[in-house]
Design a protein around this motif. Sequence first.
Motif, PDB file in Angstrom:
ATOM      1  N   SER A  96      42.870  31.885  42.283  1.00  0.00           N
ATOM      2  CA  SER A  96      41.923  32.977  42.511  1.00  0.00           C
ATOM      3  C   SER A  96      41.713  33.808  41.261  1.00  0.00           C
ATOM      4  O   SER A  96      40.789  34.601  41.200  1.00  0.00           O
ATOM      5  N   GLY A  97      42.623  33.656  40.297  1.00  0.00           N
ATOM      6  CA  GLY A  97      42.502  34.453  39.079  1.00  0.00           C
ATOM      7  C   GLY A  97      43.237  35.772  39.154  1.00  0.00           C
ATOM      8  O   GLY A  97      43.108  36.619  38.272  1.00  0.00           O
ATOM      9  N   ILE A  98      44.020  35.985  40.205  1.00  0.00           N
ATOM     10  CA  ILE A  98      44.739  37.248  40.339  1.00  0.00           C
ATOM     11  C   ILE A  98      45.855  37.333  39.325  1.00  0.00           C
ATOM     12  O   ILE A  98      46.115  38.365  38.726  1.00  0.00           O
ATOM     13  N   THR A  99      46.530  36.208  39.127  1.00  0.00           N
ATOM     14  CA  THR A  99      47.593  36.193  38.128  1.00  0.00           C
ATOM     15  C   THR A  99      47.376  34.974  37.227  1.00  0.00           C
ATOM     16  O   THR A  99      46.788  33.979  37.635  1.00  0.00           O
ATOM     17  N   ARG A 100      47.800  35.100  35.993  1.00  0.00           N
ATOM     18  CA  ARG A 100      47.551  34.054  35.005  1.00  0.00           C
ATOM     19  C   ARG A 100      48.692  33.036  35.031  1.00  0.00           C
ATOM     20  O   ARG A 100      49.854  33.432  35.142  1.00  0.00           O
ATOM     21  N   ARG A 110      43.433  29.464  32.262  1.00  0.00           N
ATOM     22  CA  ARG A 110      44.363  28.904  31.290  1.00  0.00           C
ATOM     23  C   ARG A 110      45.544  29.825  31.116  1.00  0.00           C
ATOM     24  O   ARG A 110      45.456  31.023  31.339  1.00  0.00           O
ATOM     25  N   SER A 111      46.640  29.245  30.649  1.00  0.00           N
ATOM     26  CA  SER A 111      47.771  30.097  30.303  1.00  0.00           C
ATOM     27  C   SER A 111      47.459  30.769  28.968  1.00  0.00           C
ATOM     28  O   SER A 111      46.500  30.423  28.297  1.00  0.00           O
ATOM     29  N   GLY A 112      48.305  31.678  28.604  1.00  0.00           N
ATOM     30  CA  GLY A 112      48.091  32.376  27.343  1.00  0.00           C
ATOM     31  C   GLY A 112      47.297  33.641  27.536  1.00  0.00           C
ATOM     32  O   GLY A 112      46.803  33.920  28.620  1.00  0.00           O
ATOM     33  N   ALA A 155      35.210  19.634  42.329  1.00  0.00           N
ATOM     34  CA  ALA A 155      34.992  21.075  42.403  1.00  0.00           C
ATOM     35  C   ALA A 155      36.173  21.817  41.784  1.00  0.00           C
ATOM     36  O   ALA A 155      36.017  22.852  41.162  1.00  0.00           O
ATOM     37  N   VAL A 156      37.354  21.252  41.974  1.00  0.00           N
ATOM     38  CA  VAL A 156      38.560  21.903  41.462  1.00  0.00           C
ATOM     39  C   VAL A 156      39.400  20.868  40.725  1.00  0.00           C
ATOM     40  O   VAL A 156      39.649  19.793  41.258  1.00  0.00           O
ATOM     41  N   THR A 157      39.776  21.175  39.513  1.00  0.00           N
ATOM     42  CA  THR A 157      40.687  20.304  38.773  1.00  0.00           C
ATOM     43  C   THR A 157      41.863  21.149  38.304  1.00  0.00           C
ATOM     44  O   THR A 157      41.686  22.123  37.585  1.00  0.00           O
ATOM     45  N   VAL A 158      43.040  20.767  38.738  1.00  0.00           N
ATOM     46  CA  VAL A 158      44.236  21.512  38.366  1.00  0.00           C
ATOM     47  C   VAL A 158      45.126  20.582  37.555  1.00  0.00           C
ATOM     48  O   VAL A 158      45.459  19.498  38.016  1.00  0.00           O
ATOM     49  N   THR A 159      45.460  20.990  36.336  1.00  0.00           N
ATOM     50  CA  THR A 159      46.304  20.134  35.507  1.00  0.00           C
ATOM     51  C   THR A 159      47.535  20.876  35.009  1.00  0.00           C
ATOM     52  O   THR A 159      47.414  21.825  34.237  1.00  0.00           O
TER      53      THR A 159
END
Lengths: 274, 417
Positions: free
Chosen positions: B81-85, A7-9, B4-8
Amino acid sequence: MQEKVIRSGPAPLLPPLDELWRFRELCWTLAMRGVLVRYKQTIFGIGWAVLRPVLTALVMTIIFGKIAKLDDGGAIPYLLMVMAGALPFQMFSACLLSASGSVVANAGMVSKIYFPRLMIPVSTCMVAVVDFFFALLVYVVMALWYGVMPPAQAVLFPMFILMGFLAALGPGLWLAAVNVRYRDIMQIVPFLVQILTYLSPVGFSMEKVPERWRLLMSLNPMVSVIDGCRWTLLPGAPAPDVNGVVLSAVVIVLMLLLGFVCFRRMEDQFADII
Amino acid sequence: MTQAVTVTGIGKSYRIGQLFEWQLRHTLVSWLKNPLAALKRNHTDPFWALRDVSFALNEGEVLGVIGANGAGKSTLLKVLSGITRPSEGEARLRGRVGSLLEVGTGFHPELTGRENIYLNGSILGMTRAEVKRRFDEIVDFAEVETFLDTPVKRYSSGMYVRLAFAVAAHLEPEILIVDEVLAVGDVMFQKKCLGKMNDVARGGRTVLFVSHNMTAVRSLCTRAILLHKGHLELDAGVEEVVERYIHHAAVELPVFVDTADWPRREQDNLKPGLRIQSVELVGVEQRAILTVGCPLKIRVKFTVSKNLPETVFGFVLKSADGVKLMECRSGMDESSRIRSLSPGEYVIETNLPELPLGPGYYSIDLGARCEDGGLDHTPDVLSLLVEEPQAIDNLWLRRVEGVFRIRSHWTTPETVI
């Protein structure tokens, strides 16, 4: 099946625990990497881990004992007195220095791989701890040589070492995070360590410090750590001031909290600005 | 089937110039200069590397992520990947995520192959026991048995890459995120990697795969999305997306370029007298996409403002990385010599009957030079995309080596008596 939500934030202050558990081995592996890499392509290999503290002890005896004549001829051999204080302090300064630069030193990993970022400074500090244990081995051999047996309170020794480790980790976390944005940190930290060296009773005993200054000096947690290490390793060494130890512990916890919160708050941006 | 993946609505913005403005010195100086202004945050327009991207991926789907450089592909993978938010939006990933954004990150040159396998494995999220279980497989795949106890700094770059890919490929995540790793290594190894990726995909794992290699995307992916300047432009079947990428969304490839107002370098214009007004690719519609071996015809319009002595025209074909491949020039035989030119407007055409280039991007420098030293020069005036003819639909037949391609004649095999 585990679900990961991105999530953002701002990130939650507490890192997801299942994730830390999943990566539990990474911390150790990175620490081992740090230890292994240091002694690659050297003749003595891992022997250096022992050789270095021996050399340090030698230099300290000559400089403090023979040249500066700080040896007061007390009941405890001066060399052991100095070593019992210098080894924890060396661990502390090595932890602080390497932790501060750790995130930037692993820039490649930070920008290309996801793993809990806390692993970086923590594992880097562990390298210094491993070094400390080798040095402790040297100390034990020397203590046996002098015939100095540790007193009963030696069981408390690990507690003081843990204090020294946490005393470095707190500011280390904060400095590591800030260093990502302002590389000036790496210029400042060596001076900081130097100043702390003079403010810590490495080459002298706290008994030589006037009473009224002692509590104030305990704001530097290393004062209590060094005093505590001496008290637990050397028979007849004065016990550290209880008020001082409590004060140091409070400082350590505050610094650790501050470091942790700052690190967590800034770690999301590491990959963007490193 | 479960998603498996949901991007919104994922978006990622960067403040332009941020890196420089955040220098402590700059902050201090600006604070000293104007203590009040420093209290206000400066509002520079953010740059959106990714904006409003939404898609969903079912379990077991292999998604190709396609786009030109700077389209936001890598940013998307970094966010997932979670490397950057992300700056906005939300993504849900169900299952263990493994990402491979760069081959060999976390490798330490001083450590041996064996040590690096364990190190890299745990960096990628494997436990020591998992690595141990797959150790032989990894070594086997990387073909480095004999060098296991050699520091990887002594490895050839090929070995290094093989080992790095091998470790990552033996990760067993439920969702695998891969960025352009097939761009490394020799052809044999790329083939092997593709095979491995295929196994992963067939094994029911969900894969997100970024590549510029359309052959790889075509053969691996079951679906594709096209990113363009940070936006999701198309989410459809692989063929449709690849087609769109090549023909509509890639770099602009104009067939007509008006060069009349182009700035000229000063040294090119010491004795002006000739000016190239426009350059045009003839026989190509809309975009400068050619097939291997087709004719190349260029039409140049130019004006002459004074009487000129002998003049030559020429163009240089350059590869995408700027290497000059060859020059074609007028005046090399008697029939194409231009002895003199009087003032006026002219058109000249040049024609290569068969373009001798393999698939890829190329650019053309065009120029004219006069005997009296005057010249006009339009560097990189045209860009070309050369493609394999569609008639060859068999993928393995398409893998032809080399920059140049010239028609060669082969006899039919005859039995030797």
